[in-house]
Write a protein that holds these residues in place. Structure first.
Motif, PDB file in Angstrom:
ATOM      1  N   GLY A 221       0.785  -1.231   0.000  1.00 43.08           N
ATOM      2  CA  GLY A 221       0.000   0.000   0.000  1.00 43.08           C
ATOM      3  C   GLY A 221       0.814   1.276   0.000  1.00 43.08           C
ATOM      4  N   ARG A 223       2.828   4.536  -1.372  1.00 39.34           N
ATOM      5  CA  ARG A 223       2.747   5.404  -2.536  1.00 39.34           C
ATOM      6  C   ARG A 223       3.882   5.022  -3.496  1.00 39.34           C
ATOM      7  N   TYR A 325      -1.165   3.651  -9.602  1.00 46.55           N
ATOM      8  CA  TYR A 325      -1.515   4.121  -8.265  1.00 46.55           C
ATOM      9  C   TYR A 325      -2.677   3.322  -7.686  1.00 46.55           C
ATOM     10  N   ARG A 328      -2.191   0.785  -4.857  1.00 50.04           N
ATOM     11  CA  ARG A 328      -2.316   1.279  -3.471  1.00 50.04           C
ATOM     12  C   ARG A 328      -3.776   1.250  -3.041  1.00 50.04           C
ATOM     13  N   TYR A 331      -4.813  -2.313  -2.188  1.00 52.24           N
ATOM     14  CA  TYR A 331      -4.388  -2.738  -0.854  1.00 52.24           C
ATOM     15  C   TYR A 331      -5.349  -2.191   0.206  1.00 52.24           C
ATOM     16  N   LEU A 349      -1.214   3.305   5.456  1.00 53.41           N
ATOM     17  CA  LEU A 349      -1.231   4.087   4.225  1.00 53.41           C
ATOM     18  C   LEU A 349      -0.603   5.471   4.388  1.00 53.41           C
TER      19      LEU A 349
END
Length: 376
Positions: A221, A223, A325, A328, A331, A349
């Protein structure tokens, strides 16, 4: 037959294509340039400006700040206490603790939209009406561009209030534009598993690092910029933790992350497996976990490096194209669907709980919708 010379009001003279006005202030004779052209209309306007200046001097109302506003191109040294918009903007931006990419964005916005109108205007003399006139004169590319420009101007004007130059922020009387939020578009768990398996099947040799990269992306997760900046030294295998403390912005390492708060991410079995694969492919002395196979850099500078492998896998599998992206987001939604605590997911996160709730409200609700309905 020669052209008849134009009549000049008292104290007004022309020099080439410029018009100047003469007067005396503080015992000194002054000759200042005006923005007017040497036309009958321009000369009359210059005469009106001179009359206003002389009246301000007579009433004792002329100050250095006001003088600088009336004659922004003056060559005289003025003891001004209040800065112009351009001066304040430069000092304010230089003092901000922001990454270079963000600083460049601020400069671009100010130079493009606000400096042409306000550079020489005293910061405390900029009104809501002034800003409205500028806003209405610009052909904005999109509501998002307009909102971004207004937000940055409001931040600067708010600082002018804090510093005591302005009594109020003139941007506050203008409503902030509402924008449609970009929808979160995660993959299904089954889709994520197929993508990972496909990459491990089709990527061989050093390129297998990209299969490990996306397995880690789907199950950590992080960035993308945080993941590409991750170093081996920041991994604790025994405690199964990754220390997230930097990111990559415009291809450069930035020793801070988006939220400015470092965090530790707990690593599940799938994330640990991806790290094992990455370790088996790493060259001796490698500093970064995910290094590009072409050796062009120690770390992956841009997501365009990984994009071609990601999109190729989606094409092979017939899965709808989405952004990297969204790994992420996948997740986050998998954690929510597994009924993990919201606070834990937010910490993983690097979100606030409020941001998590607003971003993933759909999936938070879906985990309990049927249970709630069954109460009926």
């Amino acid at each position: 037959m020669g052209r008849k010379p134009m009549d000049h009001p008292d104290g007004v003279e022309t020099r080439g294509n410029s018009v100047r006005v003469r007067f005396t202030w503080n015992g000194q004779r002054r000759s200042e340039p005006t923005p007017y052209q040497p036309t009958p209309k321009g000369l009359a306007a210059a005469g009106g400006l001179r009359a206003r200046v002389k009246e301000l001097i007579r009433l004792g109302a002329m100050t250095d700040d006001l003088y600088a506003e009336l004659f922004p191109n003056s060559s005289y040294n003025l003891d001004r206490k209040t800065p112009t918009f351009g001066e304040f903007a430069q000092v304010w931006l230089d003092s901000r603790d922001i990454v270079e990419g963000t600083r460049d964005n601020y400069k671009s916005v100010f130079n493009r939209f606000w400096m042409p109108a306000f550079t020489a205007k005293r910061i405390d003399n900029i009104t809501s009406s002034d800003i409205r006139r500028v806003v209405s004169s610009i052909a904005w590319e999109s509501p998002g561009v307009r909102r971004n420009a207004m937000d940055k101007l409001s931040s600067l004007m708010g600082a002018a209030v804090t510093d005591g130059y302005n009594a109020r922020n003139p941007c506050l009387s203008m409503p902030r534009a509402k924008l449609p939020k970009r929808p979160v578009d995660p993959f299904e768990r089954e889709e994520a598993e197929r993508i990972i398996a496909d990459m491990y099947q089709h990527l061989t040799g050093p390129t297998k690092i990209y299969a490990a990269y996306f397995e880690f992306a789907f199950f950590s997760g992080m960035r993308p910029g945080e993941q590409r900046a991750l170093k081996w030294a920041e991994l604790d295998k025994e405690k199964r933790r990754a220390h997230v403390c930097r990111g990559i912005v415009k291809g450069k390492l930035c020793e801070r992350i988006k939220t400015k708060s470092v965090r530790d991410v707990l690593l599940n079995d799938r994330a640990m497996n991806a790290l094992e694969v990455a370790r088996s492919l790493a060259v001796d002395g490698a500093e970064f976990v995910f290094a590009p196979v072409d050796g062009s850099s120690e770390f992956i500078k841009s997501d365009s490096t990984t994009k071609k492998y990601f999109m190729a896998s989606l094409t092979r599998l017939g899965i709808r194209r989405r952004r990297q992206y969204d790994c992420r987001h996948t997740y986050a939604t998998m954690c929510l669907m597994a009924n993990m605590k919201v606070g834990f997911i937010a910490n993983q996160l690097g979100h606030s709980v409020q941001m998590l709730l607003s971003t993933y409200a759909k999936w938070i609700n879906s985990t309990s919708d049927w249970a709630e309905l069954n109460k009926l």
